[in-house]
Design a protein around this motif. Sequence first.
Motif, PDB file in Angstrom:
ATOM      1  N   ILE A 400      39.076  30.396  62.040  1.00  0.00           N
ATOM      2  CA  ILE A 400      39.536  31.773  62.251  1.00  0.00           C
ATOM      3  C   ILE A 400      40.572  32.151  61.194  1.00  0.00           C
ATOM      4  O   ILE A 400      40.559  33.261  60.649  1.00  0.00           O
ATOM      5  N   ARG A 403      38.751  32.893  57.927  1.00  0.00           N
ATOM      6  CA  ARG A 403      38.146  34.234  57.975  1.00  0.00           C
ATOM      7  C   ARG A 403      39.180  35.315  57.662  1.00  0.00           C
ATOM      8  O   ARG A 403      38.938  36.224  56.863  1.00  0.00           O
ATOM      9  N   GLU A 404      40.334  35.214  58.315  1.00  0.00           N
ATOM     10  CA  GLU A 404      41.357  36.241  58.144  1.00  0.00           C
ATOM     11  C   GLU A 404      41.879  36.257  56.712  1.00  0.00           C
ATOM     12  O   GLU A 404      42.121  37.328  56.136  1.00  0.00           O
ATOM     13  N   ARG A 406      40.237  35.373  54.047  1.00  0.00           N
ATOM     14  CA  ARG A 406      39.198  35.971  53.204  1.00  0.00           C
ATOM     15  C   ARG A 406      39.214  37.489  53.335  1.00  0.00           C
ATOM     16  O   ARG A 406      39.135  38.215  52.332  1.00  0.00           O
ATOM     17  N   ASN A 407      39.335  37.979  54.568  1.00  0.00           N
ATOM     18  CA  ASN A 407      39.298  39.424  54.787  1.00  0.00           C
ATOM     19  C   ASN A 407      40.476  40.137  54.142  1.00  0.00           C
ATOM     20  O   ASN A 407      40.398  41.330  53.841  1.00  0.00           O
ATOM     21  N   LEU A 447      32.019  28.801  55.745  1.00  0.00           N
ATOM     22  CA  LEU A 447      32.316  30.234  55.643  1.00  0.00           C
ATOM     23  C   LEU A 447      31.168  30.973  54.963  1.00  0.00           C
ATOM     24  O   LEU A 447      30.851  32.104  55.325  1.00  0.00           O
ATOM     25  N   GLU A 450      28.331  32.473  57.113  1.00  0.00           N
ATOM     26  CA  GLU A 450      28.628  33.563  58.031  1.00  0.00           C
ATOM     27  C   GLU A 450      28.498  34.906  57.319  1.00  0.00           C
ATOM     28  O   GLU A 450      28.643  34.996  56.095  1.00  0.00           O
ATOM     29  N   GLU A 452      29.960  38.604  56.395  1.00  0.00           N
ATOM     30  CA  GLU A 452      31.314  38.948  55.962  1.00  0.00           C
ATOM     31  C   GLU A 452      32.178  39.471  57.097  1.00  0.00           C
ATOM     32  O   GLU A 452      33.387  39.284  57.100  1.00  0.00           O
ATOM     33  N   GLU A 454      31.812  38.734  60.449  1.00  0.00           N
ATOM     34  CA  GLU A 454      31.590  37.954  61.660  1.00  0.00           C
ATOM     35  C   GLU A 454      32.841  37.959  62.534  1.00  0.00           C
ATOM     36  O   GLU A 454      33.949  37.724  62.061  1.00  0.00           O
ATOM     37  N   SER A 455      32.662  38.261  63.831  1.00  0.00           N
ATOM     38  CA  SER A 455      33.803  38.291  64.751  1.00  0.00           C
ATOM     39  C   SER A 455      33.611  37.373  65.945  1.00  0.00           C
ATOM     40  O   SER A 455      34.525  37.201  66.749  1.00  0.00           O
ATOM     41  N   PRO A 458      33.755  30.869  65.873  1.00  0.00           N
ATOM     42  CA  PRO A 458      33.113  30.075  64.819  1.00  0.00           C
ATOM     43  C   PRO A 458      32.090  29.108  65.410  1.00  0.00           C
ATOM     44  O   PRO A 458      32.355  28.454  66.415  1.00  0.00           O
TER      45      PRO A 458
END
Length: 748
Positions: A400, A403-404, A406-407, A447, A450, A452, A454-455, A458
């Motif tokens: 998680i 992901r954050e 990357r965003n 990653l 997934e 881009e 994805e919420s 995981p």
Amino acid sequence: MTYPKSNPTMKHDLQCSQNLPAESKSLLAEMGMSSLSDLFRILEECNVSAPTPICSVYAYADAPDHPAPLSRSLTICGVADSAISLVRKIMSDDALPDGLCKSTIAVQLADKSHFSLLEPRHQKNSTIFARFMKRLRKENSVGVISKDKYNRFGLLVPMTKEGRDETLVDSEDCAAFLYTSTLEDVREAFSGARHQEVMAVEQSGGESLWQPPAGEVIGGEETLWRPPTTEDEAATSTAGDSWQPPGSDTNPWNTCETGAATTEIWGPDSDQHTSGTKRGLDEVCDEKDGSIQDTNFHVDTGAAAADAFYSGLTRNLDTRADSRLYHMRAFNGWVKATQISELNPRVAINGAVQPMRPLRVLDLACGKGGDLTKWSLHQRGMSNYCGIDVARGSLKDAAIRIREMRNRNKLQMTKTTLICADLGADVPGRKKASTHRNMQKLLSWSLQEESEFESNPPEFKMVRGGGIEAETFDVVSIQFAIHYMMSTNRRARRFFHTVSELLDVGGNLICTTIDARVVVGHLLNLGLDYHFDRDDEIDIRAVVQAGAGACRITFEPEIVRRIVKSHSSNSDEDLFGLQYTFTLVEGSDHKAGVGDAVNLPEWLTPIPVLEALGKEAGLELEYAENFHEFYENRNEEPSARNALYNMRVLNRNGTITEEEWSICRLYAAIRFRKVRESTINLDEEEETNHDDSEEEEEVKIDPIEEKKKLPMAMMKAKKAAGDEKWKGFSSEQKKRLTQIELKKLLNL
């Protein structure tokens, strides 16, 4: 603090996203933020197109310079009430989020003594700034600087002075504090349930949350590295803590003096605090329900215990701020960050030295991904990150976090993988033995697989080789965890061989661990008579304590006997399996996340043993430095010294407490460099325990699929055995038969 006396280093344009309200109006009423949610919302939404100039200001040497210097333009997007929890926390000057920097900005002095000496344009500039500071102070508010392209925002805080005449411009009106941080760091510090608690306190008008007490000036000095010691201790504070070359000392422990820590003997009836701050296992991973898969997932009992403990450990930036060991933990982070920043390996592939390129990083015992930011800020960047840990719950948190990052464009790399494995038994990316047909399947997440946006939670899948087949790395890091590999000689050799296989020649292995030299030095100074004839003469537990009891290392009688024996005989086998219980207590409020940070069995890691294992694996020991020595060797380097402040290592007195410093001395930082391929041969050991007809026994079962199929597998096993015979089976027999049926259902 008063108006700065040093010379400025840079000039900035202070501007506002809108016209400042007239002085007859309230700043808070016109452009104020009264809650934490308002502050975050405005920072995210603020899009300045045509800002209004206010004045020019100057920054000084304490201004942030990472990841880049402050922007030339500092734009105020609003003002925030000083009662907001985040503002209170920052203005307390203690327990701040990682990466937050405090600096000073100012204008030329426009007080009564200096105003007439200024040129008219400087008189006007300084007066505008001073009036703005007076308005902020009068309304008990701070200016909010909008975020820049590095996602940094700022808080402009007026200086205060008791008894000032508000009708006149004072020297402190011509300067202000500027606190800068990234939204990422602040969000992490005020996320989740703790954020809700903060909001509730604000809405109720309650008191501010508890902050750690300030440290003390020790011995009349405000320096980190000089806690009070006796003359004898000071004379030997670093001698004996560093690694010695082979032949310089036949003692495997290379012990050193007792130092600042204390020792204590506990009898068999003494209480030992073992509770930890953990979520229930059913809250950690969807696949966990306390059934067979949790107890059988890791073969090694130590790895299974670490999985359970760390998967359920509550730890984030907010709970860390409440820790009694806040600055010690920050210092440990500084050691890791310094180790990482110093890395610049030139690796060779197939004998050809490769050009400098972004690092390929293998992060063992990666936990929740806390070191990701340190790696992402490396001067060479990263092209590949693979994190491996035994704790499934921690890996989900790490996914998680990735992901954050990357965003928010904080993590730019071509490949990112997380794998659940025990490096003392499992082998990612390679076959366990040369005669094996297949690689082991391991629980893995990528990653790149997934979408881009994805919420969903995981999804970890069983992947052959863990998804890193044939990959190699420039750097392998294992922080505060290599001691879990030392329970047996076989586990330690498996670990070093696997690391060597995954590391290119010229690459580095870095690690931090308990310094066995220091710990055994304390143990041997307990005052016990170790000249015994019978093993049963030592029948009490021994406890090494540091940090006024915040850190405890407990040895059972059997281990005390083995340590004394190994100290005199130097037998290789006696240097493995030296188990102790390591307890690190950060506070007493376990529900709030500040209970036992660690309370697990660990094993001593003698430096000469690590050196010998590394040599067999083709790794050359470059340094092994106690944390005190590590600091002494780097405290004059500007970048390392600045990081002490940027990472909040030092308290407001410019030091850390004597108690925290004594705990730091229990650790060592170590670095190897790979000079050749490993000569460790584990084929024979693997073949002894390997059955070709059952090769897939080494394939772990996907816990999610196991949970789904387990009831059916148990039903089939019971039916195959018959009801009467099933009733007579032991629980172990039932588990074994159920596992056989489970593998049939999963086509394994």
